[in-house]
Design a protein around this motif. Structure first.
Motif, PDB file in Angstrom:
ATOM      1  N   ASP A  61       2.824   9.047 -36.145  1.00  0.00           N
ATOM      2  CA  ASP A  61       3.139   9.584 -37.470  1.00  0.00           C
ATOM      3  C   ASP A  61       3.499  11.066 -37.434  1.00  0.00           C
ATOM      4  O   ASP A  61       3.796  11.653 -38.486  1.00  0.00           O
ATOM      5  N   HIS A  62       3.519  11.650 -36.233  1.00  0.00           N
ATOM      6  CA  HIS A  62       3.913  13.050 -36.093  1.00  0.00           C
ATOM      7  C   HIS A  62       5.089  13.268 -35.139  1.00  0.00           C
ATOM      8  O   HIS A  62       5.617  14.381 -35.091  1.00  0.00           O
ATOM      9  N   CYS A  63       5.468  12.245 -34.380  1.00  0.00           N
ATOM     10  CA  CYS A  63       6.484  12.507 -33.360  1.00  0.00           C
ATOM     11  C   CYS A  63       7.613  11.485 -33.259  1.00  0.00           C
ATOM     12  O   CYS A  63       8.599  11.729 -32.561  1.00  0.00           O
ATOM     13  N   LEU A  64       7.512  10.345 -33.927  1.00  0.00           N
ATOM     14  CA  LEU A  64       8.482   9.274 -33.681  1.00  0.00           C
ATOM     15  C   LEU A  64       9.929   9.669 -33.980  1.00  0.00           C
ATOM     16  O   LEU A  64      10.855   9.201 -33.312  1.00  0.00           O
ATOM     17  N   ASP A  65      10.150  10.520 -34.970  1.00  0.00           N
ATOM     18  CA  ASP A  65      11.534  10.844 -35.318  1.00  0.00           C
ATOM     19  C   ASP A  65      12.205  11.783 -34.319  1.00  0.00           C
ATOM     20  O   ASP A  65      13.403  12.042 -34.425  1.00  0.00           O
ATOM     21  N   VAL A  66      11.458  12.271 -33.332  1.00  0.00           N
ATOM     22  CA  VAL A  66      12.129  12.948 -32.214  1.00  0.00           C
ATOM     23  C   VAL A  66      13.087  11.978 -31.532  1.00  0.00           C
ATOM     24  O   VAL A  66      14.200  12.359 -31.121  1.00  0.00           O
ATOM     25  N   LEU A  67      12.688  10.709 -31.435  1.00  0.00           N
ATOM     26  CA  LEU A  67      13.542   9.707 -30.807  1.00  0.00           C
ATOM     27  C   LEU A  67      14.766   9.402 -31.670  1.00  0.00           C
ATOM     28  O   LEU A  67      15.859   9.158 -31.149  1.00  0.00           O
ATOM     29  N   VAL A  68      14.600   9.435 -32.976  1.00  0.00           N
ATOM     30  CA  VAL A  68      15.748   9.286 -33.880  1.00  0.00           C
ATOM     31  C   VAL A  68      16.712  10.448 -33.681  1.00  0.00           C
ATOM     32  O   VAL A  68      17.933  10.259 -33.580  1.00  0.00           O
ATOM     33  N   ALA A  69      16.168  11.653 -33.619  1.00  0.00           N
ATOM     34  CA  ALA A  69      17.006  12.828 -33.395  1.00  0.00           C
ATOM     35  C   ALA A  69      17.714  12.757 -32.056  1.00  0.00           C
ATOM     36  O   ALA A  69      18.894  13.144 -31.937  1.00  0.00           O
ATOM     37  N   TYR A  70      17.024  12.259 -31.049  1.00  0.00           N
ATOM     38  CA  TYR A  70      17.637  12.113 -29.728  1.00  0.00           C
ATOM     39  C   TYR A  70      18.888  11.246 -29.802  1.00  0.00           C
ATOM     40  O   TYR A  70      19.946  11.608 -29.292  1.00  0.00           O
ATOM     41  N   HIS A  71      18.786  10.109 -30.457  1.00  0.00           N
ATOM     42  CA  HIS A  71      19.966   9.246 -30.584  1.00  0.00           C
ATOM     43  C   HIS A  71      21.056   9.913 -31.413  1.00  0.00           C
ATOM     44  O   HIS A  71      22.243   9.828 -31.073  1.00  0.00           O
ATOM     45  N   ALA A  72      20.657  10.580 -32.497  1.00  0.00           N
ATOM     46  CA  ALA A  72      21.644  11.225 -33.357  1.00  0.00           C
ATOM     47  C   ALA A  72      22.362  12.361 -32.647  1.00  0.00           C
ATOM     48  O   ALA A  72      23.561  12.596 -32.862  1.00  0.00           O
ATOM     49  N   PHE A  73      21.635  13.075 -31.797  1.00  0.00           N
ATOM     50  CA  PHE A  73      22.232  14.199 -31.073  1.00  0.00           C
ATOM     51  C   PHE A  73      23.025  13.747 -29.850  1.00  0.00           C
ATOM     52  O   PHE A  73      24.019  14.376 -29.485  1.00  0.00           O
ATOM     53  N   ARG A  74      22.575  12.660 -29.237  1.00  0.00           N
ATOM     54  CA  ARG A  74      23.138  12.298 -27.926  1.00  0.00           C
ATOM     55  C   ARG A  74      24.306  11.329 -28.003  1.00  0.00           C
ATOM     56  O   ARG A  74      25.333  11.530 -27.339  1.00  0.00           O
ATOM     57  N   TYR A  75      24.184  10.282 -28.785  1.00  0.00           N
ATOM     58  CA  TYR A  75      25.150   9.187 -28.711  1.00  0.00           C
ATOM     59  C   TYR A  75      26.215   9.338 -29.787  1.00  0.00           C
ATOM     60  O   TYR A  75      26.222   8.645 -30.805  1.00  0.00           O
ATOM     61  N   ARG A  76      27.117  10.276 -29.534  1.00  0.00           N
ATOM     62  CA  ARG A  76      28.218  10.572 -30.440  1.00  0.00           C
ATOM     63  C   ARG A  76      29.315  11.249 -29.633  1.00  0.00           C
ATOM     64  O   ARG A  76      29.091  11.635 -28.470  1.00  0.00           O
ATOM     65  N   PRO A  77      30.511  11.400 -30.197  1.00  0.00           N
ATOM     66  CA  PRO A  77      31.620  11.959 -29.397  1.00  0.00           C
ATOM     67  C   PRO A  77      31.339  13.333 -28.802  1.00  0.00           C
ATOM     68  O   PRO A  77      31.758  13.621 -27.678  1.00  0.00           O
ATOM     69  N   GLU A  78      30.640  14.192 -29.527  1.00  0.00           N
ATOM     70  CA  GLU A  78      30.316  15.535 -29.017  1.00  0.00           C
ATOM     71  C   GLU A  78      28.803  15.719 -29.039  1.00  0.00           C
ATOM     72  O   GLU A  78      28.243  16.223 -30.012  1.00  0.00           O
ATOM     73  N   PRO A  79      28.131  15.304 -27.980  1.00  0.00           N
ATOM     74  CA  PRO A  79      26.664  15.366 -27.962  1.00  0.00           C
ATOM     75  C   PRO A  79      26.144  16.800 -28.078  1.00  0.00           C
ATOM     76  O   PRO A  79      26.776  17.763 -27.632  1.00  0.00           O
ATOM     77  N   ARG A  80      24.991  16.897 -28.680  1.00  0.00           N
ATOM     78  CA  ARG A  80      24.299  18.176 -28.742  1.00  0.00           C
ATOM     79  C   ARG A  80      23.376  18.277 -27.539  1.00  0.00           C
ATOM     80  O   ARG A  80      22.815  17.273 -27.087  1.00  0.00           O
ATOM     81  N   SER A  81      23.170  19.467 -27.017  1.00  0.00           N
ATOM     82  CA  SER A  81      22.321  19.622 -25.840  1.00  0.00           C
ATOM     83  C   SER A  81      21.483  20.886 -25.956  1.00  0.00           C
ATOM     84  O   SER A  81      21.791  21.810 -26.723  1.00  0.00           O
ATOM     85  N   GLY A  82      20.389  20.896 -25.189  1.00  0.00           N
ATOM     86  CA  GLY A  82      19.565  22.095 -25.063  1.00  0.00           C
ATOM     87  C   GLY A  82      18.759  22.463 -26.288  1.00  0.00           C
ATOM     88  O   GLY A  82      18.396  23.633 -26.453  1.00  0.00           O
TER      89      GLY A  82
END
Length: 247
Positions: A61-82
Motif C-alpha cells: 500500500d506504499h510502493c506498488l505504483d512504482v511498478l506502474v510508473a516503471y511501465h509508464a516510463f519505460r515502455y513507450r517510444p521515448e523511454p524516461r531514464s535515471g
C-alpha cells in the motif's frame, strides 16, 4: 512547500481513495512521496515532471505504483531514464525482484536507486529531506522535509515507540498515520498508532499542526479526528485525496 494528498487510505485503496501517496513541491521541484495503489494516476502533474520518488517501505500500500510508473516510463517510444528513487534497500530489492531484474535490468535504467536509512539526509534541489527509522514491522523511514525555514514531517507507517518523533520537532505540519482508534496498547499488531497517540506525539514535539492519514476504509475518520484533537489540544486536519496544503 506545497503538499498535495494523492491518496490516504490505510492498508488498501477504495474507489476514489487511493492508498498512501503525496506530492511535495517547492519552486518547480516535484517529489512523489510513497506510491500506493492509485497514486500514479492521481498525480495532478505530468508524471514526466516528477523529479524524484521517495518510498518509505516495502508494504504494497506504499510502493506498488512504482511498478506502474516503471511501465509508464519505460515502455513507450521515448523511454524516461535515471529517475532518482530513494528508499530503504529492502524496498529496492523487492521491486527489482518483482520484475526479475536479474534477467531484465531495464528497471535500473528507468530508476537510479539510492538506499536511505536512519539519520540519512538528501538534497532535492532546495528541499532537504532527513530520514529516521520508524517503529514498524519492516524497515521503514519517516521523513522531515525542509525548505526556506518551513518543515513538513511525515511519520510513514509506525507505532509510537522509537526515536522517529524527532522528525516532527517544531514542524509546521506533521502528516501522521492514525490506523487505530480507541485506547493505546490494546491492538494485537503494535506497529501502527492510534489517532490519540498521533495527537500526543504532535503536542509533545511542538508540531504546529497535525494532519491524519492512513485511516482504514472501515473506520469513521471523524472519530479519528476527534480523538486526535482531544490529545493534541487543537484542530486536526484529515488527509483526503486532492487536498492541497501550503506548508
Amino acid at each position: 512547500m506545497r503538499l498535495t494528498v494523492l491518496g490516504s487510505s490505510g492498508t488498501f485503496p477504495t474507489p476514489g481513495r487511493p492508498a498512501a501517496g503525496y506530492l511535495i513541491e517547492h519552486k518547480g521541484t516535484n517529489v512523489w512521496c510513497d506510491a500506493g495503489p492509485g497514486t500514479f494516476t492521481a498525480l495532478p502533474i505530468d508524471p514526466d515532471a516528477v523529479d524524484a520518488v521517495v518510498v518509505s517501505h516495502q508494504h504494497p500500500d506504499h510502493c506498488l505504483d512504482v511498478l506502474v510508473a516503471y511501465h509508464a516510463f519505460r515502455y513507450r517510444p521515448e523511454p524516461r531514464s535515471g529517475v532518482p528513487l530513494y528508499a530503504p534497500q529492502q524496498v529496492i530489492d523487492r521491486l527489482c525482484e518483482f520484475v526479475n531484474a536479474g534477467d531484465d535490468p531495464e528497471i535500473y535504467d528507468t530508476f537510479t536507486f539510492h538506499p536511505v536509512g536512519d539519520d540519512d539526509q538528501i538534497e532535492l534541489d532546495e528541499i532537504t529531506v532527513a530520514f529516521a527509522i520508524t517503529d514498524h514491522s519492516v524497515v521503514t523511514v519517516g521523513s522531515r522535509w525542509e525548505a526556506e525555514g518551513r518543515v513538513l514531517a511525515y511519520s510513514a507507517d509506525t507505532g509510537p515507540a522509537g526515536e522517529w518523533p524527532r522528525l516532527a520537532r517544531g514542524a509546521h505540519l506533521l502528516l501522521s498515520e492514525a490506523t487505530y482508534q480507541g485506547p493505546s496498547g490494546v491492538n494485537d499488531y503494535p506497529f501502527h498508532m492510534t489517532a490519540g497517540e498521533a495527537g500526543e506525539i504532535a503536542r509533545r514535539e511542538g508540531a504546529r499542526s497535525l494532519m491524519l492519514t492512513h485511516i482504514p476504509p472501515y473506520l469513521d475518520p471523524a472519530r479519528s479526528v476527534a480523538e486526535a484533537e482531544a490529545t493534541f489540544g487543537r484542530a486536526v486536519e484529515l488527509a483526503v485525496p486532492g487536498l492541497v496544503r501550503d506548508i
